[in-house]
Design a protein around this motif. Structure first.
Motif, short mmCIF file in Angstrom:
data_model
loop_
_atom_site.label_atom_id
_atom_site.label_comp_id
_atom_site.label_asym_id
_atom_site.label_seq_id
_atom_site.Cartn_x
_atom_site.Cartn_y
_atom_site.Cartn_z
N PRO A 46 0.85 -1.20 0.00
CA PRO A 46 0.00 0.00 0.00
C PRO A 46 0.88 1.25 0.00
CG PRO A 46 -0.26 -1.25 2.07
CD PRO A 46 0.89 -1.84 1.34
N TYR A 74 0.87 5.50 0.10
CA TYR A 74 0.21 6.79 0.19
C TYR A 74 1.29 7.85 0.33
CZ TYR A 74 -2.75 10.55 1.93
OH TYR A 74 -3.38 11.75 2.10
N GLU A 108 4.28 8.16 -1.23
CA GLU A 108 5.56 7.50 -0.99
C GLU A 108 6.54 7.71 -2.15
OE1 GLU A 108 6.16 6.32 1.85
OE2 GLU A 108 4.43 5.30 2.71
N ASP A 114 -2.88 4.61 -2.97
CA ASP A 114 -4.08 4.96 -2.21
C ASP A 114 -4.37 6.46 -2.31
OD1 ASP A 114 -6.16 4.98 -0.46
OD2 ASP A 114 -4.97 4.64 1.33
N ASP A 163 7.68 1.98 3.19
CA ASP A 163 8.67 2.90 3.75
C ASP A 163 9.94 2.22 4.27
OD1 ASP A 163 7.62 1.65 5.91
OD2 ASP A 163 6.68 3.42 6.79
N GLN A 187 10.26 0.22 6.62
CA GLN A 187 10.26 -0.08 8.05
C GLN A 187 10.18 -1.59 8.25
OE1 GLN A 187 7.11 2.69 9.60
NE2 GLN A 187 8.75 3.24 11.00
N THR A 228 5.21 9.64 8.15
CA THR A 228 4.05 8.82 8.46
C THR A 228 2.76 9.62 8.26
OG1 THR A 228 2.89 7.55 10.14
CG2 THR A 228 4.26 9.37 10.92
#
Ligand code: UDP
Ligand code: MG
Length: 310
Positions: A4, A6, A8, A37, A90, A92, A200
Motif C-alpha cells: 500500500p 500513500y 511515498e 491509495d 517505507d 520499516q 508517516t
C-alpha cells in the motif's frame, strides 16, 4: 507482495531496488502489487515508471485516499500468487525477512509467517504508551487476540488469503482479521527500523479512531459494560429510593439535599450519554455495513480485466 502506498514517491525507487534484490537471491516467481491509495504526490508517476522497467511490478491506483485497509483489500483481491503477503513501502519492514518467511511456508507446517517488532525504538514515547494500553484493553475485551508489535508484515498461503477474502466487511481491521481467521502462524521477531524517507500519515487522532475500530469491530464488550453499569445504577438507585421513602415517612424530611440531587443528576446524565455513545459507535458501524458501499474505486492500473469497483 502487496504494497500500500500513500504519498511515498520519495521512498519507492529505493524500496523497489531493495526488495527486488532480495527476490533475486531467493529465485522465485514473484509479483509486486503496488496500490496507490489516492496519493497527492507523484507516487503514481513513479509506479508507472517502475512498471515499465520491471515486469514484476503491477499497480492499482485509487480515485481518492480510501485508507490502508482498503488498499490492502484491493491487493488481496488482485493477488494471484500461491503465497501472498503485505509489506509497507517505507522500508520499516526489512525485505530481507522475506527469505525466512518463504522458507517457513515452504516447509509446510505453517499457513502464515508473520513479523513482530521486538521494540518500539524510533516511535514517540507517548505513542508507545497508548499502543500498549490499546493492546491490553482490546485483549481483555475481545476473544480475538491481538499481539503487541505484530503489524501487517506477513506472508500467507492461499487458504488463509481466501479466508480473509471471504470477510467482505466494510469496516476492516486487518490485525483483528488475521487473528480471527486463525491458521497456524509462525512469528519472526525483528528490530524496528526508522522510515527510510517521507513521513508517516498517521495523526494521533487517526490512531485513536483506529483503536476504537479495533475494539468495536471485534468485541461487544463495551455494550456489556454499558448494560452492567446500567444494572448497578438501577440497584443502587432502588436502595437509595427505599432509604429516602423510609426516612420521609417515619422521620419527616425538611427540604434538603441539593448536593445529592445535583450529584445524582450529573452522574446518571453522564452514564446515559456514555451508554448512548457506545451504542452509537455500533450503530454507526452497522450503518456503514448496511449501505454496502464499495471498499475502493480503481481508476488506473496496468492490469486489464480487473474489478475496478469493489
Ligand atoms: N498507507 C496507505 N494509505 C493511507 C496511509 C498509509 O496506503 O491512508 C500506507 C503507507 O504508504 C505505508 C503503510 O501504509 O506503506 C504504512 O503507513 P505509515 O508508514 O504512514 O504508518 P506507520 O508505519 O507509521 O504505522
Ligand atoms: Mg511506516
Amino acid at each position: 507482495m502487496i504494497v500500500p502506498c500513500y504519498n511515498e514517491e520519495e521512498v519507492l525507487p529505493l524500496f523497489h531496488e531493495t526488495i527486488s534484490e532480495v527476490f533475486k537471491e531467493i529465485d522465485v516467481d514473484y509479483e509486486l502489487i503496488f496500490v496507490n491509495d489516492g496519493s497527492s504526490d507523484n507516487t503514481l508517476v513513479v509506479l508507472k515508471e517502475l512498471a515499465k522497467k520491471d515486469k514484476h511490478v503491477n499497480y492499482f491506483s485509487f480515485s481518492r485516499n480510501f485508507g490502508k485497509e482498503s488498499a490492502m483489500y484491493a491487493g488481496l483481491n488482485n493477488a494471484e500468487g500461491d503465497y501472498v503477503g503485505f509489506i509497507d513501502a517505507d522500508l520499516q519492514h526489512p525485505p530481507i525477512l522475506l527469505k525466512d518467511m518463504i522458507n517457513v511456508l515452504d516447509e509446510g507446517e505453517y499457513d502464515c509467517a508473520a513479523c513482530k517488532r521486538v521494540d518500539r525504538s524510533g516511535d514517540k514515547k507517548i505513542r508507545t504508551f497508548f499502543s500498549r494500553m490499546f493492546y491490553k484493553l482490546v485483549n481483555s475485551m475481545s476473544d480475538t487476540h491481538l499481539i503487541d508489535g505484530a503489524g501487517d508484515y506477513r506472508m500467507m498461503k492461499r487458504n488463509m488469503v481466501d479466508a480473509l477474502l471471504s470477510m467482505s466487511e466494510f469496516n476492516r481491521f486487518s490485525k483483528g482479521m488475521f487473528s480471527w481467521v486463525g491458521f497456524k502462524t509462525y512469528w519472526i521477531d525483528y528490530q524496528n527500523n526508522p522510515r527510510a524517507a517521507g513521513k508517516t500519515s498517521w495523526s494521533f487522532w487517526g490512531l485513536v479512531r483506529y483503536a476504537i475500530d479495533g475494539i468495536v469491530n471485534f468485541s461487544n464488550a463495551p455494550l456489556d459494560i454499558a448494560s452492567f453499569l446500567g444494572f448497578i445504577m438501577t440497584v443502587l438507585s432502588f436502595i437509595y429510593l427505599v432509604y429516602v421513602v423510609i426516612k420521609y415517612t417515619f422521620f419527616g424530611d425538611p427540604v434538603q439535599g441539593w448536593a445529592t440531587i445535583v450529584s445524582i443528576l450529573l452522574l446518571s446524565g453522564g452514564l446515559q450519554l456514555l451508554s448512548l455513545g457506545i451504542i452509537g459507535q455500533y450503530i454507526g458501524k452497522t450503518y456503514m455495513e448496511v449501505k454496502n458501499r464499495p471498499h475502493y474505486i480503481i481508476t488506473d492500473s496496468n492490469k486489464k480485466n480487473i474489478d475496478n469497483i469493489k
